[in-house]
Design a protein around this motif. Structure first.
Motif, PDB file in Angstrom:
ATOM      1  N   ARG A 231      -4.167  -1.051 -12.300  1.00  5.02           N
ATOM      2  CA  ARG A 231      -5.119  -1.115 -12.939  1.00  5.02           C
ATOM      3  C   ARG A 231      -5.612   0.020 -13.564  1.00  5.02           C
ATOM      4  O   ARG A 231      -6.513  -0.061 -14.715  1.00  5.02           O
ATOM      5  CB  ARG A 231      -6.072  -1.896 -12.097  1.00  5.02           C
ATOM      6  N   GLN A 232      -5.361   1.127 -12.918  1.00  7.20           N
ATOM      7  CA  GLN A 232      -5.882   2.344 -13.300  1.00  7.20           C
ATOM      8  C   GLN A 232      -4.952   2.932 -14.213  1.00  7.20           C
ATOM      9  O   GLN A 232      -5.222   4.111 -14.644  1.00  7.20           O
ATOM     10  CB  GLN A 232      -5.968   3.341 -12.204  1.00  7.20           C
TER      11      GLN A 232
ATOM     12  N   TYR B 146      -1.459  -2.767  -6.934  1.00  8.70           N
ATOM     13  CA  TYR B 146      -1.990  -3.390  -8.123  1.00  8.70           C
ATOM     14  C   TYR B 146      -3.230  -2.494  -8.555  1.00  8.70           C
ATOM     15  O   TYR B 146      -3.580  -2.713  -9.729  1.00  8.70           O
ATOM     16  CB  TYR B 146      -2.125  -4.945  -7.839  1.00  8.70           C
ATOM     17  N   GLN B 147      -3.837  -1.960  -7.645  1.00 11.99           N
ATOM     18  CA  GLN B 147      -5.193  -1.039  -7.826  1.00 11.99           C
ATOM     19  C   GLN B 147      -4.758   0.046  -8.739  1.00 11.99           C
ATOM     20  O   GLN B 147      -5.358   0.527  -9.765  1.00 11.99           O
ATOM     21  CB  GLN B 147      -5.847  -0.696  -6.846  1.00 11.99           C
ATOM     22  N   LEU B 148      -3.791   0.609  -8.283  1.00  8.74           N
ATOM     23  CA  LEU B 148      -3.018   1.938  -9.184  1.00  8.74           C
ATOM     24  C   LEU B 148      -2.568   1.433 -10.455  1.00  8.74           C
ATOM     25  O   LEU B 148      -3.133   2.344 -11.389  1.00  8.74           O
ATOM     26  CB  LEU B 148      -2.019   2.501  -8.444  1.00  8.74           C
TER      27      LEU B 148
ATOM     28  N   GLY C 118      -2.453   4.651   1.041  1.00 11.86           N
ATOM     29  CA  GLY C 118      -3.790   4.169   1.453  1.00 11.86           C
ATOM     30  C   GLY C 118      -4.255   3.121   0.075  1.00 11.86           C
ATOM     31  O   GLY C 118      -5.399   2.511   0.210  1.00 11.86           O
ATOM     32  N   LYS C 119      -3.669   3.282  -0.987  1.00 10.88           N
ATOM     33  CA  LYS C 119      -3.979   2.298  -2.030  1.00 10.88           C
ATOM     34  C   LYS C 119      -3.204   1.304  -2.325  1.00 10.88           C
ATOM     35  O   LYS C 119      -1.768   1.413  -2.255  1.00 10.88           O
ATOM     36  CB  LYS C 119      -4.217   3.102  -3.374  1.00 10.88           C
ATOM     37  N   LYS C 120      -3.716   0.057  -2.702  1.00 13.46           N
ATOM     38  CA  LYS C 120      -2.810  -1.086  -3.211  1.00 13.46           C
ATOM     39  C   LYS C 120      -2.073  -0.836  -4.527  1.00 13.46           C
ATOM     40  O   LYS C 120      -2.847  -0.170  -5.345  1.00 13.46           O
ATOM     41  CB  LYS C 120      -3.269  -2.341  -3.057  1.00 13.46           C
TER      42      LYS C 120
ATOM     43  N   LYS D 197       0.788  -1.230   0.114  1.00 12.25           N
ATOM     44  CA  LYS D 197       0.092  -0.084  -0.042  1.00 12.25           C
ATOM     45  C   LYS D 197       0.838   1.414   0.009  1.00 12.25           C
ATOM     46  O   LYS D 197       1.845   1.242   0.684  1.00 12.25           O
ATOM     47  CB  LYS D 197      -1.039   0.027   1.397  1.00 12.25           C
TER      48      LYS D 197
ATOM     49  N   LYS E 226      -1.723   3.780 -13.609  1.00 14.56           N
ATOM     50  CA  LYS E 226      -0.849   4.469 -12.688  1.00 14.56           C
ATOM     51  C   LYS E 226       0.364   3.917 -12.358  1.00 14.56           C
ATOM     52  O   LYS E 226       0.520   2.804 -12.141  1.00 14.56           O
ATOM     53  CB  LYS E 226      -1.538   5.353 -11.858  1.00 14.56           C
TER      54      LYS E 226
END
Length: 310
Positions: free
Chosen positions: A134-135, A130-132, A126-128, A123, A137
């Motif tokens: 996928r966006q 892999y989530q970033l 506050g963001k993982k 993280k 970034k």
């Protein structure tokens, strides 16, 4: 009713660690199930899963050393550093010699720093990551220290071709990304590389030879027989035996002082986790501390209560 224990599961490729947890929840009919650290969906191997009261010790199993068998493919770079990612670059690696590869591989042994891959659960803000990713970034990540205790080649093929492949074993500390090792080896050799296969061989004292497949677990008349008790699951931590008079205070969360110690190992370093036990009964995991006031002494501060009542 399941009291608690740890399952040594052989995770198959294609399932997430959370998929395995959901599978075991159904078998034991309890929501109180948790894994001890994510194993990538494409990877296979040892995945200790805590059931019932044992969920409270998950982080202490996750924090142990691990061993892996991995395959690296030279000349192909991906955005996830493994075989499931998008190919970013293809290079002819036919000029790389086997001895040259071995030297680079062995240079990773010892204390090193890794930059966590974007395709990871680390993280930032506050963001993982892999989530970033996928966006679309990519963010700056700070290097993290890890330890490679041993790394060696097991098998190799394709030297002199565009994409040689090497199977290697690595014994490493928690938090190590094997696919990042593969990526970094490719960078050192100036041809790029990715991890094309991963098998986790051990997590602490949990070995692949002692695993259960999900099918085996499902077919058992009593799946509880596969559970490893919490004391055995934590057996990599030294044992400190306590006197009966100290049991009640320990189970209440109080520190253990020298008068309450029946037996302890010599020369425990500060910060060392230990098992506090009353005979064969595990009471708590505790951290070793050194106090200078009012006198020099070793004390043990419980960090995880296993037995609640004295």
């Amino acid at each position: 009713m399941v009291q608690g224990g740890v399952l040594n599961i052989l995770k198959p490729p294609g399932m997430t660690s959370h998929d395995v947890v959901n599978f075991i929840r159904k078998i034991f009919n309890t929501k109180k199930v948790g894994h001890t650290g994510t194993l990538d969906p494409a990877a296979a191997g040892v995945l200790p899963v805590c059931v019932g009261r044992a969920t409270k010790i998950a982080q202490y199993i996750a924090g142990t050393d691990k061993t892996y068998r991995a395959e690296i493919t030279l000349g192909i770079t991906t955005d996830t550093q493994d075989a499931v990612g998008k190919i970013l670059q293809v290079t002819d690696a036919s000029a790389v010699k086997e001895e040259q590869f071995r030297q680079v591989l062995e240079s990773f042994c010892g204390h090193i720093e890794q930059i966590p891959p974007m395709a990871s659960a680390v993280k930032i803000g506050g963001k993982k990551l892999y989530q970033l990713q996928r966006q679309g970034k990519e963010v700056e990540r700070s290097p993290r220290p890890v330890t490679i205790y041993n790394i060696k080649t097991v098998w190799s093929t394709g030297w002199g071709t565009k994409h040689p492949r090497v199977l290697f074993d690595v014994h490493c500390s928690k938090g190590t990304y094997v696919r990042t090792i593969c990526n970094d080896i490719g960078n050192k050799l100036l041809v790029g590389a990715h991890m094309s296969f991963l098998l986790r061989i051990s997590v602490g004292q949990f070995k692949i030879d002692d695993t259960y497949t999900l099918e085996e677990l499902q077919q058992m008349s009593d799946p509880g027989e596969a559970l490893v008790d919490m004391d055995t699951a934590l057996s990599q931590y030294p044992e400190v035996l306590v006197k009966t008079k100290a049991v009640k205070s320990i189970t209440s969360g109080a520190k253990l002082y020298p008068p309450g110690v029946l037996r302890q190992p010599d020369q425990l370093p500060p910060g060392q986790l230990v098992r506090l036990k009353d005979g064969d009964t595990l009471l708590a995991l505790a951290v070793t501390q050194y106090e200078r006031q009012p006198m020099e002494r070793v004390v043990f501060k419980p960090v995880c209560q296993v037995k609640i009542n004295g």
